[in-house]
Write a protein that holds these residues in place. Structure first.
Motif, PDB file in Angstrom:
ATOM      1  N   VAL A   1      91.740  22.909  31.205  1.00 52.49           N
ATOM      2  CA  VAL A   1      90.790  21.798  31.244  1.00 52.49           C
ATOM      3  C   VAL A   1      91.085  20.892  32.434  1.00 52.49           C
ATOM      4  O   VAL A   1      92.226  20.468  32.627  1.00 52.49           O
ATOM      5  CB  VAL A   1      90.859  20.980  29.929  1.00 52.49           C
ATOM      6  N   LYS A   2      90.055  20.620  33.226  1.00 54.52           N
ATOM      7  CA  LYS A   2      90.187  19.765  34.392  1.00 54.52           C
ATOM      8  C   LYS A   2      89.132  18.659  34.341  1.00 54.52           C
ATOM      9  O   LYS A   2      87.941  18.940  34.358  1.00 54.52           O
ATOM     10  CB  LYS A   2      89.997  20.571  35.688  1.00 54.52           C
ATOM     11  N   GLY A   3      89.584  17.419  34.232  1.00 51.15           N
ATOM     12  CA  GLY A   3      88.652  16.294  34.318  1.00 51.15           C
ATOM     13  C   GLY A   3      88.271  15.658  33.007  1.00 51.15           C
ATOM     14  O   GLY A   3      87.286  14.920  32.949  1.00 51.15           O
ATOM     15  N   ARG A   4      89.025  15.907  31.936  1.00 48.89           N
ATOM     16  CA  ARG A   4      88.619  15.371  30.636  1.00 48.89           C
ATOM     17  C   ARG A   4      88.579  13.838  30.621  1.00 48.89           C
ATOM     18  O   ARG A   4      87.747  13.249  29.938  1.00 48.89           O
ATOM     19  CB  ARG A   4      89.537  15.882  29.524  1.00 48.89           C
ATOM     20  N   LYS A   5      89.462  13.175  31.378  1.00 48.52           N
ATOM     21  CA  LYS A   5      89.449  11.707  31.390  1.00 48.52           C
ATOM     22  C   LYS A   5      88.115  11.176  31.914  1.00 48.52           C
ATOM     23  O   LYS A   5      87.599  10.168  31.440  1.00 48.52           O
ATOM     24  CB  LYS A   5      90.608  11.173  32.233  1.00 48.52           C
TER      25      LYS A   5
END
Length: 297
Positions: free
Chosen positions: A104-108
């Motif tokens: 997962v990349k960019g959940r924030k």
């Protein structure tokens, strides 16, 4: 839209308001329509004609829900967010609805966008990681009539503003990475009051068949380049139907239009048009749909 230098005034008219999730307090975000000096809708203003179509069929109570896919890039806008600097991540498969820093990349960014939309009053309804790493989706709706375009456009604005805080760039390109990677769409779910009532499947099939007869007109309305952008995405691969053919089926993600299994079982509900591109204008998409299925145009 941007005016020309020699005629530099464009009139703006407020049409919708939302709470400002960035300044908060009494501040608001105002969505405006644009008009040329001769008081005609600016060429970039697709809302004006869409609103007329929605008013003409308001007794049918058309509902929409749009699944907005997008891809995150680093601050240069050239490298997908958190992808390896000199290569590619592993093949697609483990990323969809994934969990874990290796998937997962960019959940924030996604979570901040979701909270900002809730604060603003956007009818956001969900989000998920998509098939390609750094690709995400969020859902807006159900919205009735012109409200669909209003809420989606403002949600896009909020997303781009949130991404700034993370030095990230949002791409709505329908095929941002060539090769064996999924493209990005704006799947549009549709129903009328008759479709949602008992026996509504009859009206669903009737609408789908009418849309099938105007496949070309719909493709031209489903991205800002009259189909050129979508041609890179709608290849018949990666969960898409070919741009050159129209098809529909139950639970078939490879069809132009998908009827959910639950709707078939209940004999009522809605259908999903999977052809709109991620960079579509939702006003153009929803206008074309109601013109075909409600107004017979």
């Amino acid at each position: 839209g941007q005016s020309t230098g020699e005629n530099s005034d464009v009139y703006i008219r407020p049409v919708a308001m939302f709470k400002d999730p960035f300044r908060r307090g009494d501040n608001i975000l105002v969505l405006c329509e644009t008009y040329s000096p001769d008081d005609t809708a600016h060429p970039t203003n697709k809302r004006a004609s869409c609103n007329k179509a929605m008013e003409a069929c308001k007794d049918e109570h058309p509902w929409f829900g749009i699944e907005q896919e997008y891809t995150l890039f680093d601050y240069t806008g050239k490298n997908p967010y958190c992808w390896p600097k000199n290569g590619y991540p592993g093949p697609q498969g483990p990323y969809y609805c994934g969990v874990g820093a290796d998937r997962v990349k960019g959940r924030k960014i996604v979570e901040a966008h979701y909270r900002a939309c809730l604060y603003a009053g956007i009818k956001i309804a969900g989000s998920n990681g998509e098939v390609m790493p750094s690709q995400w989706e969020y859902q807006v709706g159900p919205c009735e009539g012109i409200e669909m375009g209003d809420h989606l456009w403002v949600s896009r604005y909020i997303l781009c503003r949130v991404a700034e805080e993370f030095d990230a760039v949002v791409s709505f390109d329908p095929k941002p990475i060539p090769g064996d990677w999924n493209g990005a769409g704006c799947h549009t779910n549709i129903s009328t009051l008759a479709m949602r009532q008992e026996g509504g499947m009859e009206h669903i099939i009737k609408a789908i068949e009418a849309i099938g007869l105007k496949h070309k007109e719909h493709i031209e309305a489903y991205d800002p380049t009259q189909g050129a952008d979508n041609a890179r995405r709608l290849t018949g691969l990666h969960e898409t139907a070919s741009i050159h053919e129209f098809s529909y089926g139950v639970a078939n993600r490879g069809a132009s239009i998908r009827i959910p299994r639950q709707c078939e079982k209940e004999n009522k509900g809605y259908f999903e048009d999977r052809r709109p591109a991620s960079n579509c204008d939702p006003y153009a998409v929803t206008e074309r749909i109601v013109k075909t299925m409600c107004l017979g145009q």
